[in-house]
Design a protein around this motif. Sequence first.
Motif, PDB file in Angstrom:
ATOM      1  N   ASP A 178       0.821  -1.214   0.000  1.00  0.00           N
ATOM      2  CA  ASP A 178       0.000   0.000   0.000  1.00  0.00           C
ATOM      3  C   ASP A 178       0.856   1.267   0.000  1.00  0.00           C
ATOM      4  O   ASP A 178       0.333   2.363   0.224  1.00  0.00           O
ATOM      5  N   ASN A 201      -1.006  -2.674  11.458  1.00  0.00           N
ATOM      6  CA  ASN A 201      -2.031  -2.997  10.448  1.00  0.00           C
ATOM      7  C   ASN A 201      -1.845  -2.268   9.119  1.00  0.00           C
ATOM      8  O   ASN A 201      -2.781  -1.683   8.589  1.00  0.00           O
ATOM      9  N   VAL A 202      -0.614  -2.281   8.584  1.00  0.00           N
ATOM     10  CA  VAL A 202      -0.398  -1.620   7.294  1.00  0.00           C
ATOM     11  C   VAL A 202       0.219  -2.567   6.261  1.00  0.00           C
ATOM     12  O   VAL A 202       0.835  -2.114   5.287  1.00  0.00           O
ATOM     13  N   ASN A 203       0.060  -3.871   6.460  1.00  0.00           N
ATOM     14  CA  ASN A 203       0.457  -4.866   5.458  1.00  0.00           C
ATOM     15  C   ASN A 203       1.948  -4.862   5.121  1.00  0.00           C
ATOM     16  O   ASN A 203       2.317  -5.137   3.981  1.00  0.00           O
TER      17      ASN A 203
HETATM   18  C1  LIG Z   1      -4.064  -4.384   3.685  1.00  0.00           C
HETATM   19  O1  LIG Z   1      -4.467  -5.354   2.718  1.00  0.00           O
HETATM   20  C2  LIG Z   1      -5.857  -5.670   2.790  1.00  0.00           C
HETATM   21  C3  LIG Z   1      -6.115  -6.826   1.846  1.00  0.00           C
HETATM   22  O2  LIG Z   1      -5.476  -6.620   0.613  1.00  0.00           O
HETATM   23  C4  LIG Z   1      -6.664  -4.414   2.458  1.00  0.00           C
HETATM   24  O3  LIG Z   1      -8.041  -4.713   2.548  1.00  0.00           O
HETATM   25  C5  LIG Z   1      -6.304  -3.312   3.463  1.00  0.00           C
HETATM   26  O4  LIG Z   1      -6.980  -2.115   3.116  1.00  0.00           O
HETATM   27  C6  LIG Z   1      -4.806  -3.063   3.470  1.00  0.00           C
HETATM   28  N1  LIG Z   1      -4.460  -2.131   4.548  1.00  0.00           N
HETATM   29  C7  LIG Z   1      -4.007  -0.894   4.335  1.00  0.00           C
HETATM   30  C8  LIG Z   1      -3.680  -0.089   5.550  1.00  0.00           C
HETATM   31  O5  LIG Z   1      -3.854  -0.425   3.219  1.00  0.00           O
END
Ligand SMILES: *[C@@H]1O[C@H](CO)[C@@H](O)[C@H](O)[C@H]1NC(C)=O
Length: 185
Positions: free
Chosen positions: A48, A83-85
């Motif tokens: 992201d 929680n930021v992947n």
């Molecule tokens: C992290 O990934 C999930 C699934 O792809 C997505 O729904 C979520 O918005 C993402 N989190 C951020 C902070 O971008």
Amino acid sequence: MDKMSIHYIFLLLLQQCIMVELVMSLTNITTDQFALLEFQSRISSDPDNIISSNWSYTTSVCSWVGVSCGARHRRVTALNLPNVNLSGSLPPHLGNLSFLASFNLSGNAFQGQLPRELGKLRRLKLIDLSFNFFEGSIPLSIYNISSLRWIYLEGNSLLGTLPNELYDRLPNLEVLYLYMNQLNG
Ligand SMILES: *[C@@H]1O[C@H](CO)[C@@H](O)[C@H](O)[C@H]1NC(C)=O
Ligand SMILES: *[C@@H]1O[C@H](CO)[C@@H](O)[C@H](O)[C@H]1NC(C)=O
Ligand SMILES: *[C@@H]1O[C@H](CO)[C@@H](O)[C@H](O)[C@H]1NC(C)=O
Ligand SMILES: *[C@@H]1O[C@H](CO)[C@@H](O)[C@H](O)[C@H]1NC(C)=O
Ligand SMILES: *[C@@H]1O[C@H](CO)[C@@H](O)[C@H](O)[C@H]1NC(C)=O
Ligand SMILES: *[C@@H]1O[C@H](CO)[C@@H](O)[C@H](O)[C@H]1NC(C)=O
């Protein structure tokens, strides 16, 4: 208050100032920047673009997303990116963030071992590395950080045994979450 106790408090304050000055003369904001750039270099995936588009050499680390600095000494006091992947591993350099009080990477996909250098974070109050893929044993050095109040390491693959004298070594401990690991003791 009598003269003696005023004198004593003054000496305590003086000692505190000298300690802070000493730590600051050994490390500075450049040390913090170096540690954070090492952290960034070990991020293997940032889908992201949370930090890849934001953590730039040309701006102060204090303006980087997830990073906070102290108002007075302008050193890094928080690294919070829950929680930021993000995926990646933690470099030992994080132990050089001498003023870090809050460290929250909960709910990402970090992996590998917890560096034992984290035990150098003498001012750390909160560590939340829950719900990642950390493995190996929890470094014993963590139990040397007497300032720790909140430890959340649940939801990883950590191994090991908790020291018996845990509550003596961490007198300020309020929360210790370790469930969903493979710990004993
Ligand atoms: C992290 O990934 C999930 C699934 O792809 C997505 O729904 C979520 O918005 C993402 N989190 C951020 C902070 O971008
Ligand atoms: C930080 O310390 C290093 C080495 O001690 C020094 O070279 C550097 O200029 C210092 N940086 C700042 C911003 O004070
Ligand atoms: C990085 O993010 C912070 C907080 O969202 C923002 O204030 C800052 O301007 C951003 N910096 C860059 C270079 O995008
Ligand atoms: C870490 O961040 C998450 C998401 O903001 C939050 O829910 C959690 O309470 C934080 N951990 C601690 C120990 O404050
Ligand atoms: C910080 O930590 C690393 C590894 O623990 C070390 O190699 C590095 O030289 C340290 N010092 C500075 C000032 O960055
Ligand atoms: C804990 O701190 C003591 C005193 O500073 C040191 O001798 C010891 O090696 C540390 N233990 C660990 C596991 O880092």
